[in-house]
Enzyme design. Structure first.
Site: not given
Ligand code: PAF
Length: 286
Positions: A33-34, A37, A61, A147, A185-186
């Site tokens: 988290l940054h 978030h 994903q 976001g 971004s992470s």
């Molecule tokens: O944006 C993200 O961090 C991811 O794509 C999400 C929406 C949590 C789905 O895994």
């Protein structure tokens, strides 16, 4: 703040809150988290009675050669951040609870999932849409916060929620940036100091393009921006496209509101960013 690791337990808790008349906000994340978030969490804490933050690095994903295993997972720090920011529930399920070995069901948002990032990351958005649909059902969320950095993801989730009649309202949130403009971004943690300096140019070039777009033709704006992006040392462009804001369709001369969206490799790190472009009412310069 409670940490919930089980999908059924999370859903039971959420249903109880619904029954009690509470409005539930969901901030779906993959952790690390940054400030970006944190800004989504702050919105939910302000709008909703209950805020759930999901932290789940979703394997469906990621492509076979992508960074699933390397993706940062600082869970203790993430929990501290959630606690400090008044989150009610952190939902951290295990992979085989969300996707057991006999799992069969996937959500696809045709066309939208195949363009831009989808053309370079096959099955990425199918994985995103599927996990988000599951998270909406598990959390019973009234609102979910996304976001705008992941603009294509936002549009896909909006379309999925509409097409599948989810009651969850999607709340788009503006991009959080470092002072130098780099979109948070992470994955920024993968960048070396030099690569970070190079990456700052992306947002500057996009900002300049948005300014130019007010009174110039988008083809010439795109060409100038592409030339500049190509000159960033160590960069490799996956795509740099100007598309319609509402549905990511190709722009034409009547387009009034567009998004200039890019995916660029800086060294071994793939970064995405975008800027909203609004056509000025003034006459277009030839
Ligand atoms: O944006 C993200 O961090 C991811 O794509 C999400 C929406 C949590 C789905 O895994």
């Amino acid at each position: 703040m409670k940490v919930i690791k089980n999908t059924l337990q999370m859903q039971k808790i959420a249903l109880k809150h619904l029954k009690d008349g509470d409005e539930i906000g969901l901030v779906p994340t993959m952790g690390a988290l940054h400030e970006g978030h944190i800004s989504l969490i702050a919105k939910s804490v302000k709008n909703d009675d209950i805020t759930i933050v999901s932290i789940f690095v979703n394997p469906t994903q990621f492509g076979p050669n992508e960074d699933y295993l390397k993706y940062p997972r600082p869970s203790e720090k993430d929990k501290e951040i959630c606690k400090k920011n008044h989150v009610d529930y952190v939902f951290m399920p295990l992979v085989n609870d969300v996707f057991p070995s006999d799992y069969k069901t996937f959500v696809e948002v045709k066309t939208l999932q195949d363009i831009l990032c989808g053309a370079f990351r096959p099955n990425h958005f199918r994985g995103v849409a599927t996990v988000v649909a599951k998270l909406f059902n598990i959390s019973c969320a009234d609102r979910a916060y996304f976001g705008m950095k992941d603009f294509q993801q936002l549009k896909i989730v909006e379309k999925m929620a509409k097409d599948l009649n989810f009651r969850t309202k999607i709340v788009p949130c503006s991009i959080a940036r470092e002072r130098n403009g780099l979109a948070l971004s992470s994955r920024n943690s993968y960048l070396s100091v030099d690569e970070k300096k190079m990456s700052m140019n992306i947002s500057r070039i996009l900002r300049e393009a948005a300014k130019d777009f007010r009174c110039r033709n988008f083809n010439s704006v795109k060409k100038d921006a592409l030339d500049k992006l190509k000159k960033i040392p160590g960069s490799k462009i996956d795509y740099a496209e100007i598309v319609n804001f509402d549905d990511l369709s190709p722009t034409d001369k009547n387009t009034k509101k567009a998004v200039f969206t890019v995916a660029i490799w800086i060294g071994k790190t793939r970064l995405i960013d975008n800027v909203v472009m609004i056509k000025s009412r003034r006459r277009v310069r030839k």
